[in-house]
Write an enzyme that holds these catalytic residues in place. Structure first.
Site, PDB file in Angstrom:
ATOM      1  N   GLU A  47     -33.696  -9.934  -4.754  1.00  0.00           N
ATOM      2  CA  GLU A  47     -32.734  -9.502  -5.507  1.00  0.00           C
ATOM      3  C   GLU A  47     -31.388  -9.724  -4.744  1.00  0.00           C
ATOM      4  OE1 GLU A  47     -32.984  -9.220  -8.348  1.00  0.00           O
ATOM      5  OE2 GLU A  47     -35.033  -7.970  -8.718  1.00  0.00           O
TER       6      GLU A  47
ATOM      7  N   HIS B  44     -31.722   0.024  -5.003  1.00  0.00           N
ATOM      8  CA  HIS B  44     -32.343  -0.238  -6.405  1.00  0.00           C
ATOM      9  C   HIS B  44     -33.858   0.329  -5.975  1.00  0.00           C
ATOM     10  CE1 HIS B  44     -34.541  -2.611  -9.375  1.00  0.00           C
ATOM     11  NE2 HIS B  44     -35.061  -3.232  -8.392  1.00  0.00           N
TER      12      HIS B  44
ATOM     13  N   HIS C  94     -37.727   1.530  -8.274  1.00  0.00           N
ATOM     14  CA  HIS C  94     -38.710   1.528  -9.391  1.00  0.00           C
ATOM     15  C   HIS C  94     -39.282   2.870  -9.742  1.00  0.00           C
ATOM     16  CE1 HIS C  94     -39.321  -2.849  -8.843  1.00  0.00           C
ATOM     17  NE2 HIS C  94     -38.072  -2.767  -8.923  1.00  0.00           N
TER      18      HIS C  94
ATOM     19  N   TYR D 215     -24.918  17.005 -18.237  1.00  0.00           N
ATOM     20  CA  TYR D 215     -23.345  16.371 -17.548  1.00  0.00           C
ATOM     21  C   TYR D 215     -23.554  15.841 -16.296  1.00  0.00           C
ATOM     22  CZ  TYR D 215     -23.783  20.692 -14.446  1.00  0.00           C
ATOM     23  OH  TYR D 215     -24.414  21.530 -13.560  1.00  0.00           O
TER      24      TYR D 215
ATOM     25  N   HIS E  48     -37.988  -2.464 -15.884  1.00  0.00           N
ATOM     26  CA  HIS E  48     -37.732  -2.971 -14.275  1.00  0.00           C
ATOM     27  C   HIS E  48     -37.588  -1.875 -13.453  1.00  0.00           C
ATOM     28  CE1 HIS E  48     -35.919  -5.911 -11.339  1.00  0.00           C
ATOM     29  NE2 HIS E  48     -36.704  -5.176 -10.572  1.00  0.00           N
TER      30      HIS E  48
ATOM     31  N   TYR F  10     -15.702  19.191  -7.557  1.00  0.00           N
ATOM     32  CA  TYR F  10     -16.830  19.783  -6.994  1.00  0.00           C
ATOM     33  C   TYR F  10     -16.774  19.679  -5.525  1.00  0.00           C
ATOM     34  CZ  TYR F  10     -21.295  22.144  -6.849  1.00  0.00           C
ATOM     35  OH  TYR F  10     -22.186  22.721  -6.304  1.00  0.00           O
TER      36      TYR F  10
END
Length: 215
Positions: free
Chosen positions: A74, A92, A94, A113, A154, A208
């Site tokens: 990738e 990334h 899976h 939220y 994916h 926050y």
């Protein structure tokens, strides 16, 4: 060793994803950008045996700078995201819930939220074969104004100003996907937040955890 700290951080982040059940096997990848170079996890190396030396360094032009192993397939996706966003790190994975939800929706409706932590309604990038320029374009588009997205058939991707922040969004994204899947499974209507409620949540999240300065 060039970008030694970043290469170690890539390994640690891969192990974080593995220990939190966010990957299967060697699926998924991590990269960190420093100026015009990126340190990216290698292809097909088991995370439990990966070392900083295994992590490879490429230029933003896609040229090898340091390291001997093949980079993640990738690499084009990572380069595309860095060129089009302010991201300094990409993770990334899976994971099951995010991968499953991406099969049945084109975006995650605002059912929680926490979506505001990723910039708003989470998009699902259209499917394209892994490692292709088409996938890179699809995912880059899905990340516009967002710090996370799903990839149809994916997995999922998160970005951030640091690799710690990017990786920290992965469990949040997985949680949002998991609760939405469970709600859908009941067959009952899923309660959604209004645009105004999402905007309020996004503003609240920005503040926050801030504490007053101590004298």
């Amino acid at each position: 060793m060039l970008l030694e700290k970043e290469r170690r951080d890539v390994v640690e982040t891969c192990l974080f994803m593995q220990s939190n059940g966010l990957i299967v096997g060697t699926a998924g990848n991590v990269s960190i950008r420093v100026d015009d170079k990126i340190a990216i996890s290698p292809s097909g190396v088991p995370y439990e045996t990966m070392t900083a030396e295994d992590v490879v360094v490429f230029s933003m032009d896609g040229e090898r700078v340091d390291g001997v192993l093949e980079p993640s397939s990738e690499l084009p996706l990572h380069l595309s995201v860095y060129r089009e966003t302010a991201a300094k790190a990409i993770t990334h994975n899976h994971a099951p819930a995010s991968t499953a939800l991406g099969l049945v929706v084109d975006e995650i409706p605002p059912s929680h939220y926490y979506s505001a932590m990723l910039g708003g309604i989470i998009r699902v990038a259209p499917y394209a074969e892994f490692g292709t320029d088409e996938l890179a374009r699809n995912v880059t588009d899905a990340l516009k104004g967002r710090s996370g997205a799903l990839m149809k058939n994916h997995g999922a991707i998160t970005i951030g100003p640091t690799v710690k922040k990017a990786a920290g969004l992965l469990p949040i994204l997985e949680y949002v996907c998991e609760i939405h899947l469970r709600a859908m499974a009941t067959g009952a209507p899923v309660a959604l937040l209004s645009p105004e409620q999402m905007a309020d949540a996004k503003a609240a999240i920005a503040d926050y955890g801030r504490q007053p300065n101590k004298e």
